[in-house]
Motif scaffolding. Structure first.
Motif, PDB file in Angstrom:
ATOM      1  N   MET A 140       0.833  -1.208   0.000  1.00 39.66           N
ATOM      2  CA  MET A 140       0.000   0.000   0.000  1.00 39.66           C
ATOM      3  C   MET A 140       0.868   1.259   0.000  1.00 39.66           C
ATOM      4  O   MET A 140       0.544   2.245  -0.675  1.00 39.66           O
ATOM      5  N   ALA A 365     -10.426   2.012  -1.922  1.00 36.15           N
ATOM      6  CA  ALA A 365     -10.527   0.586  -2.261  1.00 36.15           C
ATOM      7  C   ALA A 365      -9.978   0.306  -3.648  1.00 36.15           C
ATOM      8  O   ALA A 365      -9.258  -0.686  -3.860  1.00 36.15           O
ATOM      9  N   ALA A 368      -6.177   0.620  -4.032  1.00 36.50           N
ATOM     10  CA  ALA A 368      -5.422  -0.435  -3.360  1.00 36.50           C
ATOM     11  C   ALA A 368      -5.137  -1.621  -4.262  1.00 36.50           C
ATOM     12  O   ALA A 368      -4.187  -2.373  -4.020  1.00 36.50           O
ATOM     13  N   VAL A 378     -11.164  -5.928  -0.410  1.00 32.42           N
ATOM     14  CA  VAL A 378     -10.394  -4.880   0.251  1.00 32.42           C
ATOM     15  C   VAL A 378     -11.165  -4.438   1.488  1.00 32.42           C
ATOM     16  O   VAL A 378     -12.257  -3.874   1.380  1.00 32.42           O
ATOM     17  N   ILE A 380     -11.685  -2.084   4.629  1.00 28.09           N
ATOM     18  CA  ILE A 380     -11.349  -0.696   4.933  1.00 28.09           C
ATOM     19  C   ILE A 380     -11.931  -0.287   6.276  1.00 28.09           C
ATOM     20  O   ILE A 380     -13.094  -0.567   6.578  1.00 28.09           O
ATOM     21  N   ILE A 389      -6.718   1.300   4.748  1.00 29.03           N
ATOM     22  CA  ILE A 389      -6.781  -0.132   4.444  1.00 29.03           C
ATOM     23  C   ILE A 389      -6.511  -0.944   5.712  1.00 29.03           C
ATOM     24  O   ILE A 389      -5.519  -0.693   6.422  1.00 29.03           O
TER      25      ILE A 389
END
Length: 393
Positions: A140, A365, A368, A378, A380, A389
């Motif tokens: 990330m 999202a 990512a 994903v 979150i 994230i």
């Protein structure tokens, strides 16, 4: 719509209502649907694989014999690049996630569950780059996607950086968790008052350190195999998963690690819900924050599950429609949705500010997910108005 939609891809079916029936049948043959997706190119995949060590790691199709290789190490493999030649009318896909030959023989709902079983059991170490939490957070960072503020990480020792005899306390709170497990095993979410939000208890330093040390020598598979806690449980889909393995090979084999990070905050909507339901809790976090589990298909959010460890808060679809929610009040829906039309607020303090908040979640999202990934969930943490994230799967 259900009958006619069977001949179209899901993203096209969702937009059938955007057409009048007459214009749909006259325009479909000559015009692309309103959100047509053209797919990623091999060049785009190659570019992103050079963003950093983990970005390159997740793109490679490593074999089982390369289990234990870390992202920062030089990788030598005969099939380490993204698929250079996509199938006709199909997108380019990362070599690590390319199951195209195996899915051609699958059909129907049974085929879908067979595909999930094959994908989860695939012995491809590169998938660990999405799931081992230290590596995922580095991924990330390489992509410029926000994560909770890291206070400490280690993949060398389970020893926490805390001085005895007591756990430290910080105003923002912090979370201590194994980097190689999931489902909150051996996880502690410590508030400024020293309370673990997951249990309501005040753990000691000895207890937290003991849990992390115990987790260091275990994998998620050790927990999934526990009697009565098996991973293949579903009341809705039991006919399709009965007898199937739910082994997640890459996650089960993740190398150990520990992460200490700043505690994420709930969404403004869940915070308001808690305050309304438990007025004495106003201004004090006594429950874990809500989480948005986004199902991202070819880089686009399709639908998200809005949850807490104990509650299902609703489903949020890509364009902001919320189904089965217990958080957004009927009054808010009447004021702001106007039937099926959403009146988007212009700032976080607008009365109708849900669409603006949801747009932030969707943005994080989708950023990512690397190009060439056909599906990723994903997870979150809303963290107020600044989504971060939590994990990928």
């Amino acid at each position: 719509v259900g009958q006619i939609g069977t001949g179209f891809m899901p993203h096209q079916g969702l937009n059938l209502l955007a057409y009048s029936w007459d214009s749909f049948f006259t325009d479909a043959a000559t015009s692309p649907p309103p959100c047509r997706w053209e797919g990623d190119t091999p060049a785009a995949l190659a570019f992103e694989s050079r963003l950093g060590p983990v970005s390159g790691f997740v793109a490679k199709k490593l074999g089982e014999e390369q289990l234990g290789v870390r992202p920062e190490e030089e990788l030598v493999t005969s099939d380490s690049s993204p698929s250079p030649a996509p199938a006709p009318a199909g997108p380019a896909i990362l070599a690590s996630l390319d199951f195209s030959e195996e899915v051609e023989e699958l059909e129907g709902v049974q085929g879908w569950f067979a595909y999930m079983e094959r994908r989860m059991s695939a012995r491809r170490p590169a998938m660990q780059g999405f799931q081992q939490k230290i590596w995922m957070k580095r991924l990330m960072q390489e992509r410029g996607v926000p994560i909770p503020r890291l206070l400490y990480t280690s993949d060398e020792s389970p020893q926490l950086p805390f001085e005895p005899p007591d756990l430290p306390r910080i105003l923002e709170g912090y979370c201590v968790k194994p980097a190689h497990l999931a489902e909150s095993h051996h996880t502690f979410a410590i508030t400024a008052a020293g309370v673990n939000l997951l249990t309501g208890d005040q753990p000691t330093l000895e207890e937290v350190q003991g849990n992390i040390s115990m987790a260091w020598g275990r994998g998620l598979g050790d927990y999934d195999k526990t009697d009565g806690v098996g991973c293949a449980t579903s009341g809705v889909h039991s006919p399709y998963i009965e007898g199937r393995s739910c082994t997640n090979w890459a996650l089960y084999k993740c190398p150990p690690g520990v992460v200490v990070e700043e505690l994420a905050q709930p969404s403004p909507f869940y915070a308001n819900f808690q305050t309304a339901l438990f007025k004495e809790r106003a201004g004090e976090l006594k429950e874990p924050p809500d989480e948005i589990k986004c199902h991202v298909v070819w880089g686009k959010v399709f639908v998200a599950e809005w949850v807490t460890p104990k509650l299902m808060l609703g489903y949020i679809f890509r364009h902001g429609f919320v189904k089965n929610t217990i958080v957004i009040s009927p009054e808010y829906q009447r004021m702001c949705y106007g039937g099926e039309r959403i009146d988007a607020g212009t700032n976080p303090h607008s009365v109708c500010n849900f669409p603006k908040w949801w747009a932030k979640v969707v943005d994080v999202a989708e950023r990512a997910v690397p190009k060439g990934v056909d599906y990723l969930r994903v997870d979150i943490f809303p963290n107020g108005w600044s989504p971060v994230i939590n994990e990928l799967s």
